[in-house]
Design a protein around this motif. Structure first.
Motif, mmCIF file in Angstrom:
data_model
loop_
_atom_site.group_PDB
_atom_site.id
_atom_site.type_symbol
_atom_site.label_atom_id
_atom_site.label_comp_id
_atom_site.label_asym_id
_atom_site.label_seq_id
_atom_site.Cartn_x
_atom_site.Cartn_y
_atom_site.Cartn_z
ATOM 1 N N GLN A 75 36.922 36.122 44.661
ATOM 2 C CA GLN A 75 35.917 35.258 43.872
ATOM 3 C C GLN A 75 36.429 34.081 43.579
ATOM 4 O O GLN A 75 37.581 33.578 43.846
ATOM 5 C CB GLN A 75 35.903 36.204 42.549
ATOM 6 N N LYS A 76 35.470 33.057 42.764
ATOM 7 C CA LYS A 76 35.840 32.023 42.531
ATOM 8 C C LYS A 76 37.119 31.669 41.787
ATOM 9 O O LYS A 76 37.792 30.633 41.846
ATOM 10 C CB LYS A 76 34.709 31.037 41.881
ATOM 11 N N ASP A 77 37.175 32.471 40.986
ATOM 12 C CA ASP A 77 38.336 32.599 39.985
ATOM 13 C C ASP A 77 39.706 33.164 40.481
ATOM 14 O O ASP A 77 40.738 33.214 39.954
ATOM 15 C CB ASP A 77 38.232 33.422 38.494
ATOM 16 N N GLY A 78 39.558 33.625 41.715
ATOM 17 C CA GLY A 78 40.814 34.176 42.600
ATOM 18 C C GLY A 78 40.873 35.833 42.672
ATOM 19 O O GLY A 78 41.937 36.008 43.060
ATOM 20 N N ALA A 79 39.967 36.416 41.811
ATOM 21 C CA ALA A 79 40.072 37.803 41.614
ATOM 22 C C ALA A 79 39.647 38.499 42.913
ATOM 23 O O ALA A 79 38.875 37.790 43.660
ATOM 24 C CB ALA A 79 39.270 38.197 40.549
ATOM 25 N N LEU A 80 40.204 39.303 43.244
ATOM 26 C CA LEU A 80 39.707 40.121 44.613
ATOM 27 C C LEU A 80 38.566 41.305 43.999
ATOM 28 O O LEU A 80 38.874 42.152 43.046
ATOM 29 C CB LEU A 80 40.807 41.211 44.910
ATOM 30 N N SER A 81 37.342 41.367 44.471
ATOM 31 C CA SER A 81 36.421 42.147 44.013
ATOM 32 C C SER A 81 36.397 43.329 45.326
ATOM 33 O O SER A 81 36.263 42.885 46.438
ATOM 34 C CB SER A 81 35.085 41.462 44.076
ATOM 35 N N ILE A 82 36.557 44.528 45.093
ATOM 36 C CA ILE A 82 36.219 45.714 46.096
ATOM 37 C C ILE A 82 35.096 46.512 45.525
ATOM 38 O O ILE A 82 34.879 46.859 44.575
ATOM 39 C CB ILE A 82 37.466 46.480 45.717
ATOM 40 N N ARG A 83 34.106 46.597 46.578
ATOM 41 C CA ARG A 83 32.760 47.254 46.355
ATOM 42 C C ARG A 83 32.933 48.794 46.832
ATOM 43 O O ARG A 83 33.533 49.008 48.060
ATOM 44 C CB ARG A 83 31.698 46.450 47.085
ATOM 45 N N LYS A 84 32.237 49.583 46.126
ATOM 46 C CA LYS A 84 32.069 51.045 46.471
ATOM 47 C C LYS A 84 33.527 51.542 46.897
ATOM 48 O O LYS A 84 33.677 52.033 48.167
ATOM 49 C CB LYS A 84 31.113 51.152 47.713
ATOM 50 N N ILE A 85 34.424 51.642 46.011
ATOM 51 C CA ILE A 85 35.853 52.063 46.366
ATOM 52 C C ILE A 85 35.984 53.569 46.992
ATOM 53 O O ILE A 85 35.125 54.427 46.320
ATOM 54 C CB ILE A 85 36.591 52.007 45.078
#
Length: 244
Positions: A75-85
């Protein structure tokens, strides 16, 4: 929130083995999506890694914001987004901001519960015998409860004269009767999947073998009935008519 304490030692080791300034345990249910925060500084130099992969190969970075499988997104703020874990995502994740030497580590715990498998006796059970059912399932956290049903009605397992339980996932029916014939299923739960979120198997038919005698007066037929759980085999014998 239920914390899995056996992961704590992993976090402590990671905190001391790499230059970690923040450590946390994040619990999520299988199928959900979640963002793992890093920080708002030096976001242009943020790289995310998994402990199970090579330290030299980030899963996402400024050069590759979306992973090959499309489920990991920077993400733009440096976070890691994980979908459908899913279960395979359970791991230690850490982001590195190389310009300031900062590392943030998260232990991702994936809670899940499998649909149970109901195991019935492999051979036909007879009247008067005992029969044991096994309700087998896996999950994180561990199972804590199994509810038993017959013909979609909850069994009164508190009746210890009729039912015996060495643990919540096994059930023994004591001294089988014809009334024990029917369709059985079990429902399992853990701390993450309770009540309506518990998992149930499809009902299975349980048969009991028994032998009975039936005599009909008209016509004068003698029937010997061999019955196995509702399936009837008739052996017929004619009785000669009475002569005066």
């Amino acid at each position: 929130m239920h914390i899995h304490y056996h992961y704590v030692s992993i976090i402590i080791v990671l905190c001391f083995s790499i230059r970690t300034t923040k450590c946390s345990i994040i619990e999520v249910k299988a199928g959900e999506s979640r963002e793992l925060p890093c920080s708002t500084t030096a976001r242009f130099d943020t790289r995310w890694y998994r402990s199970s992969t090579s330290d030299k190969d980030p899963i996402v970075s400024i050069e590759k914001r979306i992973s090959t499988n499309g489920r990991y997104i920077l993400q733009k703020d440096g976070a890691l987004s994980i979908r459908k874990i899913d279960i395979s995502d359970a791991d230690s994740y850490f982001c590195r901001e190389d310009l300031i030497g900062r590392t943030v580590t998260h232990q991702l715990v994936v809670n899940y519960l499998e649909v149970p498998v109901l195991k019935l006796p492999v051979t036909y059970s007879k009247i008067g015998e005992n029969a044991t059912f096994i309700c087998s399932s896996k999950g994180v956290p561990n199972l804590y409860n199994a509810t038993w049903f017959k013909d979609r009605n909850v069994l009164n397992v508190n009746d210890t004269m009729k039912y015996s339980q060495t643990n919540t996932t096994s059930l023994e029916i004591i001294r089988l009767e014809k009334e024990d014939i029917g369709r059985y299923h079990c429902k399992v739960e853990n701390d993450a999947f309770k009540d309506t979120e518990g998992k149930s198997n499809r009902p299975k038919y349980f048969a009991v073998s028994y032998l009975g005698e039936i005599t009909l007066k008209s016509p004068e037929i003698h029937l010997r009935q061999n019955t196995t759980g509702g399936f009837f085999l008739f052996c017929c014998k004619w009785i000669p008519p009475y002569h005066h």
